[in-house]
Design a protein around this motif. Structure first.
Motif, short mmCIF file in Angstrom:
data_model
loop_
_atom_site.label_atom_id
_atom_site.label_comp_id
_atom_site.label_asym_id
_atom_site.label_seq_id
_atom_site.Cartn_x
_atom_site.Cartn_y
_atom_site.Cartn_z
N ILE A 87 5.44 6.60 -1.67
CA ILE A 87 4.29 7.44 -2.01
C ILE A 87 3.91 8.31 -0.81
N CYS A 88 3.68 9.60 -1.08
CA CYS A 88 3.26 10.52 -0.03
C CYS A 88 2.34 11.57 -0.65
N GLY A 89 1.65 12.34 0.20
CA GLY A 89 0.83 13.43 -0.32
C GLY A 89 -0.57 13.46 0.25
N ALA A 90 -1.49 13.97 -0.58
CA ALA A 90 -2.85 14.20 -0.10
C ALA A 90 -3.86 13.78 -1.18
N THR A 91 -5.01 13.44 -0.74
CA THR A 91 -5.37 13.06 0.61
C THR A 91 -5.27 11.54 0.73
N THR A 92 -5.05 11.11 1.97
CA THR A 92 -4.77 9.70 2.21
C THR A 92 -5.82 8.79 1.60
N ASN A 93 -7.09 9.12 1.80
CA ASN A 93 -8.18 8.22 1.40
C ASN A 93 -8.73 8.51 0.01
N HIS A 94 -8.12 9.41 -0.71
CA HIS A 94 -8.56 9.68 -2.08
C HIS A 94 -7.43 9.38 -3.05
N CYS A 95 -6.74 10.41 -3.49
CA CYS A 95 -5.74 10.22 -4.55
C CYS A 95 -4.53 9.41 -4.11
N VAL A 96 -4.13 9.54 -2.86
CA VAL A 96 -3.01 8.73 -2.36
C VAL A 96 -3.42 7.26 -2.34
N GLU A 97 -4.59 6.97 -1.79
CA GLU A 97 -5.05 5.59 -1.73
C GLU A 97 -5.24 5.00 -3.13
N THR A 98 -5.91 5.72 -4.01
CA THR A 98 -6.19 5.20 -5.34
C THR A 98 -4.90 4.94 -6.11
N THR A 99 -3.97 5.86 -6.04
CA THR A 99 -2.68 5.69 -6.71
C THR A 99 -1.91 4.51 -6.11
N THR A 100 -1.93 4.39 -4.80
CA THR A 100 -1.21 3.29 -4.13
C THR A 100 -1.81 1.94 -4.51
N ALA A 132 -6.14 6.20 9.49
CA ALA A 132 -5.74 4.90 10.05
C ALA A 132 -6.41 3.74 9.31
N MET A 133 -7.68 3.87 8.99
CA MET A 133 -8.37 2.79 8.28
C MET A 133 -7.83 2.63 6.86
N THR A 134 -7.53 3.74 6.21
CA THR A 134 -6.96 3.66 4.87
C THR A 134 -5.62 2.93 4.91
N LEU A 135 -4.77 3.27 5.87
CA LEU A 135 -3.48 2.59 6.00
C LEU A 135 -3.68 1.11 6.26
N ALA A 136 -4.62 0.77 7.14
CA ALA A 136 -4.90 -0.63 7.44
C ALA A 136 -5.39 -1.38 6.21
N ASN A 137 -6.22 -0.74 5.40
CA ASN A 137 -6.72 -1.38 4.19
C ASN A 137 -5.62 -1.64 3.17
N LEU A 138 -4.65 -0.76 3.08
CA LEU A 138 -3.60 -0.87 2.07
C LEU A 138 -2.45 -1.77 2.50
N HIS A 139 -2.10 -1.74 3.79
CA HIS A 139 -0.91 -2.43 4.28
C HIS A 139 -1.01 -3.95 4.09
N GLY A 140 0.03 -4.48 3.48
CA GLY A 140 0.11 -5.93 3.31
C GLY A 140 -0.65 -6.46 2.11
N GLU A 141 -1.47 -5.62 1.50
CA GLU A 141 -2.25 -6.04 0.33
C GLU A 141 -1.77 -5.30 -0.91
N PHE A 142 -1.73 -3.98 -0.83
CA PHE A 142 -1.34 -3.14 -1.96
C PHE A 142 0.00 -2.46 -1.74
N ALA A 143 0.41 -2.35 -0.49
CA ALA A 143 1.61 -1.58 -0.16
C ALA A 143 2.12 -1.99 1.21
N THR A 144 3.30 -1.48 1.52
CA THR A 144 3.84 -1.56 2.87
C THR A 144 3.78 -0.16 3.45
N VAL A 145 3.18 -0.03 4.62
CA VAL A 145 3.08 1.27 5.26
C VAL A 145 4.34 1.50 6.08
N VAL A 146 4.98 2.65 5.89
CA VAL A 146 6.26 2.97 6.51
C VAL A 146 6.21 4.39 7.06
#
Length: 192
Positions: free
Chosen positions: A115-128, A165-179
């Motif tokens: 998953i990639c795109g914009a914005t990290t803390n809105h549609c990218v985060e919600t979709t992830t 950075a906070m969005t990535l931290a919130n998602l990593h290991g719980e909803f996704a793997t950050v790469v």
């Protein structure tokens, strides 16, 4: 890096010209090379014959830069779809709500999402988040996503880098793997 060579698809979210307009109006973003990294991912997936799904935001608000008749609704040239690549149109943050995305992915036997795109803390985060909740093995590409500075409810300025950075931290290991883009390209290079 997990093996991404089997049943994987690239999801490109909201890489639309509205964000160029935001920047032109003075909004500050992080990850200035994110669109170039998205183009790298597109080349990598296409070069290996792996599926790519595009997501576009279509606002119902005529004042929005994402309203269908506004120039901001158009996709950035670097992320333009090729013939045969599905384009899913959404009207809320998640690409899974009110769209055929889940059905398209499952009918294509896709299990892993990049998953990639914009914005990290809105549609990218919600979709992830939803991808993880729906049982997909989601991988969010940190250098192929971006966001903008925001003013919080107490009028505090929150820098785009910190929000990202906070969005990535919130998602990593719980909803996704950050790469990273390089991680993904190395992994899919093993596809024959």
């Amino acid at each position: 890096m997990p093996d991404l060579t089997s049943r994987v698809a690239l999801i490109v979210i909201d890489v639309q010209r509205a964000f160029d307009a935001w920047e032109a109006a003075g909004r500050r973003r992080n990850n200035p090379d994110a669109v170039a990294r998205i183009a790298d991912l597109l080349r990598g997936f296409r070069g290996r014959g792996l599926p790519v799904f595009h997501v576009r935001h279509e606002s119902t608000d005529p004042q929005s830069t994402f309203f269908p008749t506004k120039p901001g609704h158009r996709v950035m040239e670097a992320a333009r779809e090729l013939e045969g690549e599905p384009v899913v149109v959404k009207r809320v943050n998640s690409a899974f709500i009110g769209t055929p995305l889940e059905v398209l992915l499952r009918s294509s036997n896709v299990e892993r999402l990049v998953i990639c795109g914009a914005t990290t803390n809105h549609c990218v985060e919600t979709t992830t988040r939803m991808a993880g909740n729906l049982g997909f093995d989601a991988h969010l590409v940190r250098d192929a996503a971006w966001t903008f500075d925001r003013i919080g409810p107490d009028e505090d300025l929150h820098r785009a880098e910190d929000i990202h950075a906070m969005t990535l931290a919130n998602l990593h290991g719980e909803f996704a793997t950050v790469v990273s883009t390089d991680d993904v390209l190395r992994s899919i290079a093993r596809v024959t």
